[in-house]
Design a protein around this motif. Structure first.
Motif, short mmCIF file in Angstrom:
data_model
loop_
_atom_site.label_atom_id
_atom_site.label_comp_id
_atom_site.label_asym_id
_atom_site.label_seq_id
_atom_site.Cartn_x
_atom_site.Cartn_y
_atom_site.Cartn_z
N ALA A 103 67.60 103.92 -1.88
CA ALA A 103 67.71 104.94 -0.84
C ALA A 103 66.83 104.62 0.36
CB ALA A 103 67.34 106.31 -1.41
N THR A 104 65.67 104.03 0.12
CA THR A 104 64.77 103.70 1.22
C THR A 104 65.43 102.74 2.20
OG1 THR A 104 62.92 103.95 -0.32
CG2 THR A 104 62.44 102.94 1.78
N PHE A 105 66.20 101.78 1.69
CA PHE A 105 66.91 100.86 2.57
C PHE A 105 67.97 101.58 3.39
CE2 PHE A 105 65.22 97.62 -0.36
CZ PHE A 105 64.80 96.67 0.55
N PHE A 106 68.62 102.58 2.78
CA PHE A 106 69.64 103.35 3.50
C PHE A 106 69.02 104.11 4.67
CE2 PHE A 106 72.42 102.66 -0.09
CZ PHE A 106 73.69 102.73 0.46
N VAL A 107 67.83 104.67 4.44
CA VAL A 107 67.23 105.57 5.42
C VAL A 107 66.48 104.82 6.51
CG1 VAL A 107 65.49 107.38 5.72
CG2 VAL A 107 67.07 107.46 3.79
N ASP A 108 65.72 103.80 6.11
CA ASP A 108 64.83 103.15 7.08
C ASP A 108 64.63 101.69 6.67
OD1 ASP A 108 62.83 102.36 8.83
OD2 ASP A 108 61.79 104.30 8.76
N GLU A 109 65.48 100.82 7.17
CA GLU A 109 65.38 99.41 6.82
C GLU A 109 64.07 98.80 7.31
OE1 GLU A 109 68.77 97.36 8.29
OE2 GLU A 109 70.19 98.40 6.99
N LEU A 110 63.59 99.27 8.47
CA LEU A 110 62.34 98.75 9.02
C LEU A 110 61.18 99.05 8.08
CD1 LEU A 110 60.63 97.46 11.24
CD2 LEU A 110 60.52 99.72 12.34
N ALA A 111 61.09 100.32 7.62
CA ALA A 111 60.00 100.70 6.73
C ALA A 111 60.06 99.92 5.42
CB ALA A 111 60.07 102.20 6.44
N ALA A 112 61.28 99.78 4.88
CA ALA A 112 61.43 99.01 3.64
C ALA A 112 61.03 97.56 3.87
CB ALA A 112 62.88 99.09 3.15
N GLY A 113 61.42 97.03 5.03
CA GLY A 113 61.07 95.64 5.35
C GLY A 113 59.58 95.44 5.51
N ILE A 114 58.90 96.41 6.14
CA ILE A 114 57.44 96.33 6.29
C ILE A 114 56.77 96.29 4.92
CG2 ILE A 114 55.39 97.61 7.03
CD1 ILE A 114 57.08 98.64 9.41
N THR A 115 57.19 97.21 4.05
CA THR A 115 56.59 97.26 2.71
C THR A 115 56.86 95.98 1.95
OG1 THR A 115 57.07 99.63 2.71
CG2 THR A 115 56.38 98.66 0.63
N ALA A 116 58.11 95.51 1.99
CA ALA A 116 58.45 94.27 1.29
C ALA A 116 57.63 93.11 1.84
CB ALA A 116 59.94 93.99 1.43
N GLY A 117 57.42 93.09 3.16
CA GLY A 117 56.63 92.03 3.78
C GLY A 117 55.19 92.03 3.31
#
Length: 471
Positions: A419-433
């Motif tokens: 769901a996090t990817f659906f809502v905010d790809e940038l936020a998910a990407g920051i966390t994954a990074g």
């Protein structure tokens, strides 16, 4: 010891300079800590889910996340009683999944706890500005004062901090009760469905999935109670009582707020608000009144309580990872009052900068939630692995339903990650990074310099030695 890692011997003075104050908290204070971690989510953050899924979508999401957290809490109660260490989630995963799995879990938790206060302090700034206090036109001075004061209180001592947290949380609970009582006469079920086309799921199943990220805010960080294990009086008894008691209270609060706030003010009026409860009262009563002012002023206590308590959480997770050598060891040093002062100050500085630069509570929430959901997946896998691999492990408390219960939490946690990817790809990407960078640091540096004497590592070493003897 574990393969692919190297341990260094340290002198007795190493752990002497890295000691927490034991016996500072009984189960009531621990339950208060659990509520304190989360209570800001009743005052702000959850309402953004109304824009994602409408009221029906947020209701479905809240039921699913309530089930996930309840099942997870039962699993964590077992793990915390069996493995009472300050590393909590990192310690559980270290035992079950090895050094890499333990470190990945610890980093995901650290992302959650380091970022969540930055999101909360943005909401505190919104509440202060809504009150017109101090004539502020920018919120960054509020952020700075909050971090300075509440990091400072934690530096004084854990017992003092927990007792003050308990009082602030009590004040916030009074505000929630006052809000609920005041909104009951204004409730109208039709107001719940004034978003989109007025249906139960105006944005379909996809909207409900997107709302999961914000439904989590009703419960986010209750899993931090086990981080106080080394400072509890009797962790084998106090941990299960504390975390389960906190979860029961949070379920009641979530139900009351989700029904009464949109039901009194209308979902549309709240879906983008930075201070939804005071605005709900004003919308319901047609203007400002005494209740709105009380909820606004006292609502600050709820935000402060979570801000204050999650500072405790990030410092203990960072302390544990640093003490074991996964992160720079100097971060785990404790002072005369047995508080990890650098583990308090460094993430606090980072959080202040993030809040001042981004000024977006919603974005910061999503980063924290992604880190949280990732850690939930790993912790529930850890519970299942330990039940299968170590059935003889002493478990003073056992999860009702065993691996079926934590299996439900695991499935729902995976859904939350998606769901996090659906809502905010940038936020998910920051966390994954952040996680990728941390894992690179582990692979190239820290796995060669771990500390065998750290409690979480000793637990794992004993388990491995026992397994080899049996083998």
């Amino acid at each position: 010891m574990a393969k692919h890692v190297e341990y260094e011997k340290v002198g007795s003075e190493y752990l002497e300079h890295r000691q927490l104050k034991r016996g500072a908290a009984g189960w009531v204070l621990l339950a208060g800590l659990g509520v304190s971690y989360v209570i800001s989510g009743d005052f702000a953050g959850w309402n953004f889910g109304l824009a994602q899924g409408g009221w029906g979508g947020l209701l479905v999401a809240t039921i699913l996340m309530g089930a996930m957290y309840t099942c997870m809490v039962f699993g964590l109660a077992e793990l915390a009683a069996a493995l009472p260490v300050a590393g909590a989630g990192y310690g559980f995963a270290r035992r079950a999944l090895g050094p890499l799995g333990g470190f990945a879990t610890g980093i995901a938790i650290l992302v959650e706890y380091a970022i969540a206060p930055a999101a909360i302090v943005v909401f505190i700034g919104d509440y202060v500005q809504a009150l017109g206090l101090f004539g502020l036109t920018s919120s960054w001075p509020v952020y700075l004062v909050c971090y300075a004061i509440f990091v400072g209180v934690h530096l004084v001592g854990v017992g003092e901090a927990l007792r003050l947290m308990f009082v602030i949380t009590g004040v916030a609970v009074v505000a929630l009760i006052a809000f609920a009582v005041g909104m009951v006469p204004k409730f109208d079920s039709a107001k719940l469905f004034d978003v989109g086309d007025g249906s139960f799921l105006p944005f379909g199943v996809t909207g409900a999935l997107g709302a999961l990220v914000y439904a989590i805010w009703f419960f986010l960080a209750v899993e931090g109670v086990p981080l106080a294990a080394e400072e509890a009086r009797d962790p084998k008894k106090d941990m299960p009582r504390g975390i389960i008691g906190a979860m029961l209270a949070l379920l009641v609060f979530a139900a009351a707020i989700l029904v009464l706030a949109p039901g009194g003010a209308g979902s549309a009026a709240l879906m983008s608000s930075g201070n939804p409860l005071p605005e709900a009262v004003r919308a319901a009563y047609g203007g400002d009144n005494a209740l709105a002012r009380v909820v606004n002023y006292v609502g600050l206590a709820g935000l402060v309580a979570s801000f204050f308590s999650i500072i405790f959480a990030y410092s203990r997770q960072l302390f544990a990872l640093s003490r074991a050598g996964y992160l720079p060891r100097w971060l785990s040093k404790t002072g005369k009052r047995k508080t990890p002062y650098l583990a308090l100050i460094v993430p606090g500085t980072i959080g202040f900068v993030l809040a001042a630069v981004l000024k977006s509570g919603a974005t910061l929430i999503n980063v924290a939630v992604f880190g949280a959901a990732l850690s939930y997946v790993l912790m529930m896998v850890s519970h299942i692995v330990l039940r299968v691999r170590e059935p003889g492990l002493a478990r003073p408390y056992r999860t009702p339903g065993g691996v079926v219960t934590t299996g439900v939490a695991l499935v729902l946690a995976v859904a939350a990650v998606v769901a996090t990817f659906f809502v905010d790809e940038l936020a998910a990407g920051i966390t994954a990074g952040i996680v990728v960078v941390a894992l690179a640091y582990y692979w190239f540096h820290s796995r060669h310099h771990l500390v065998a004497a750290a409690p979480e590592e000793e637990f794992a070493a004993i388990a491995q030695a026992e397994g080899e003897l049996k083998g």
